[in-house]
Each structure stands twice: as C-alpha cells, then as structure tokens.
Design an enzyme around this catalytic site. Structure first.
Site, PDB file in Angstrom:
ATOM      1  N   ILE A   1       0.857  -1.185   0.000  1.00 37.23           N
ATOM      2  CA  ILE A   1       0.000   0.000   0.000  1.00 37.23           C
ATOM      3  C   ILE A   1       0.896   1.238   0.000  1.00 37.23           C
ATOM      4  O   ILE A   1       1.694   1.439   0.915  1.00 37.23           O
ATOM      5  CB  ILE A   1      -0.937   0.008   1.225  1.00 37.23           C
ATOM      6  CG1 ILE A   1      -1.908  -1.193   1.178  1.00 37.23           C
ATOM      7  CG2 ILE A   1      -1.696   1.334   1.311  1.00 37.23           C
ATOM      8  CD1 ILE A   1      -2.911  -1.167   0.037  1.00 37.23           C
ATOM      9  N   LYS A   2       0.729   2.052  -1.037  1.00 32.70           N
ATOM     10  CA  LYS A   2       1.563   3.257  -1.151  1.00 32.70           C
ATOM     11  C   LYS A   2       0.918   4.420  -0.396  1.00 32.70           C
ATOM     12  O   LYS A   2      -0.263   4.718  -0.591  1.00 32.70           O
ATOM     13  CB  LYS A   2       1.752   3.650  -2.621  1.00 32.70           C
ATOM     14  CG  LYS A   2       2.737   2.782  -3.358  1.00 32.70           C
ATOM     15  CD  LYS A   2       2.870   3.199  -4.811  1.00 32.70           C
ATOM     16  CE  LYS A   2       3.855   4.326  -4.992  1.00 32.70           C
ATOM     17  NZ  LYS A   2       4.071   4.617  -6.435  1.00 32.70           N
ATOM     18  N   ILE A   3       1.728   5.054   0.423  1.00 36.32           N
ATOM     19  CA  ILE A   3       1.268   6.188   1.231  1.00 36.32           C
ATOM     20  C   ILE A   3       2.338   7.271   1.164  1.00 36.32           C
ATOM     21  O   ILE A   3       3.538   6.972   1.230  1.00 36.32           O
ATOM     22  CB  ILE A   3       1.049   5.762   2.703  1.00 36.32           C
ATOM     23  CG1 ILE A   3       0.003   4.641   2.803  1.00 36.32           C
ATOM     24  CG2 ILE A   3       0.646   6.951   3.570  1.00 36.32           C
ATOM     25  CD1 ILE A   3      -0.172   4.066   4.195  1.00 36.32           C
TER      26      ILE A   3
END
Length: 318
Positions: A125-127
C-alpha cells in the site's frame, strides 16, 4: 549480457507503469502504480474496458469512490497475473494528512484484494511520506499490511519510515534532480552533477547507507528516474522501479554495469544517527527546501490526477 540483465545481478527490477501489457516483455519481479500512471493507462483504448466495467459494477453502489477503488484493484489484479512478486497500489493523495482515513482506505483496498483471492503479502500500500502517512504505516504494518512509502525526498523522512517499521520506501531520484537543475538555471553543470554526483542519486545512496549501517530491514527502492545513467548509478540498491521506456533502453544497452551500492561499504561508513521524532521530523523537513517543495508538489499532482480520474468516471456513468 545487456545492461538490464547485468543490473538484475545486483538489484531487483520493478516495472513502474499501469500499462501491464507493456511490462510483460521485461519480466519484472514487482510492479508499481500511482494515480498518474493509472490515469494514463485508462485513457488507452486497450484498458478502457476495465474502467467501464468498474463503473457498471459499482457506480450505483458506493459512487465514484467505490469505482476508483475498483479501478485500482482491477489494474492490480491484472498486474499480479504477470509479475511473480508484489504490486504497489496507492492510497488517495488527498488523505496524505489524515492518519485515520489513510488506515481505513488501506484496509479497504486490502480487503478488496483478498476478496479476489490475492494474499495481502503480494500487495504494497503506497502512502505519502508525511508525518501522518508514516503514522498510518506504523498502524498498518502491525496488522500485517505492508506499506510502500512514496514521495520521499529526504533522509529524515526515510529514517522516520524505517523507525515506523515500513516494509519499503521509494526515494525519488528524478524529481530531486529536477529541483536542483531548475534552481541552478543557466549555472547548471551537467557534467559535475551527473552519474554518482547526481543529487537524486546521492540522496538514495545516503539513505541506503544509513539503513544498512544501522540494520533497518526496510527495503530501499529507488524511483522516479530520468535516465539510465541514474539507474545504473544505483546498481546494488535493494530494488529499482523503472518505466517501460527506460527498461527498453537498458535492454538495448551493452556497456558494463558496475556494482555501486553495497551493504559492506555502508556498514564501514562513518555515519551519525539522526533523530526522527515528530519535532525533529518537522524541523528537518522544513529546513530542506527541496524536500518540502517536492513533497507538497507531489501530493498536489497525484491529487489532481485522482480528480481527473473521477471526472472520467463521472462522464462514463452518465
């Protein structure tokens, strides 16, 4: 052996694209996407059906937000049918300063993947690497949701991510290079700022060395490249995520590839620890004009492309 094959001896090669048909020929281990890459892909005729199906299936049930999530997951699943490893799927950039909302969105995306039989271990998950984003990653990692911290332009961001237990970081090379080149204007010396002296390359090397010196398990994946020279200057980095255009150039390149980054060199280096608690993080980021400006700009650009994708969804739904 071409340069791409040589690079693979030192580094895990990742494809940076939403165009999953294009990535097949380069047999990457993993793939990364972002709102801009997904927007670019859905505007191609061969991917239009994914957008139309998402609208058809979900627009009446959850609205635009549900369709947006479905589009991300549809691309992710198609990519995971091609790569043996992981895909990176990005949380909406408009949540970059909201820890709770980022956590909720990440959990929802993982749930959607799991409903399709995709194990969470195959998804990153890219944050955005804001303070709030890093806190979200800390919570998610404890739940077994692995995070790829993006829009990372400074050592203090990298250290805060590692201390939060993030799975992986994506320090941006090209955007750092762009900033320094723009600042210098006509005074820019391409020769003096190329290769190992490229400011973006130097930033990633500094982060890599810090992680390996102090034994952080967080993976370092160089991102945002403008040239194969930048890529080859980071041979030995844990992973490098590369656009299809640059993968093609590497596959055609025949020169030797040297091993540039190594754990042994990093562990032998004289490096001082830095503080990365909230006051230190905010102060050091604020002191770094490049990192401050590029983080803000990156969030704005990704948010703008999310809005464009929403408009596209709205037009199809009419």
């Amino acid at each position: 052996m071409n340069q791409l094959e040589q690079l693979r001896q030192f580094t895990t090669v990742v494809a940076d694209t939403g165009d999953f048909q294009l990535m097949k020929q380069y047999t990457p281990q993993d793939a990364t996407t972002n709102p801009s890459l997904i927007l670019k892909a859905v505007q191609k005729p061969e991917y239009r059906h994914l957008l139309e199906k998402a609208v058809q299936d979900h627009h009446g049930n959850g609205g635009v937000d549900a369709v947006m999530d479905e589009v991300l997951i549809a691309f992710g699943c198609e990519i995971l049918a091609i790569v043996p490893g992981r895909v990176s799927t990005e949380v909406d950039a408009r949540l970059s300063f909201d820890t709770e909302a980022s956590v909720a969105k990440a959990r929802h995306l993982i749930q959607l993947y799991e409903q399709r039989g995709i194990a969470r271990e195959r998804v990153l998950i890219k944050i955005a690497s804001t303070w709030e984003g890093i806190r979200a990653a800390e919570i998610l990692q404890r739940d077994g949701i692995r995070c790829n911290m993006t829009l990372l332009f400074s050592l203090v961001q990298a250290v805060a991510c590692a201390e939060a237990g993030a799975q992986l970081i994506s320090p941006f090379v090209g955007r750092i290079f762009d900033w320094y080149k723009k600042q210098a204007g006509e005074q820019w010396d391409a020769a003096a700022n190329g290769g190992d002296n490229d400011p973006g390359v130097r930033s990633v090397r500094q982060i890599y060395d810090y992680y390996k010196k102090f034994g952080y398990p967080t993976e370092v994946m160089g991102a945002s490249f403008r040239s194969t020279t930048q890529i080859l200057s980071l041979a030995g980095c844990d992973l490098l995520t590369i656009s299809p255009e640059l993968l093609e150039q590497l596959a055609a390149g025949q020169g030797p590839v040297a091993h540039k980054l190594s754990v042994d060199q990093a562990q032998a280096a004289n490096i001082a620890r830095i503080a990365a608690d909230e006051p230190a993080f905010r102060w050091q980021l604020n002191e770094d004009a490049m990192a401050t400006e590029k983080l803000a700009e990156g969030i704005r650009l990704f948010a703008a492309d999310a809005v464009k994708l929403e408009k596209l969804i709205g037009e199809i739904a009419k």
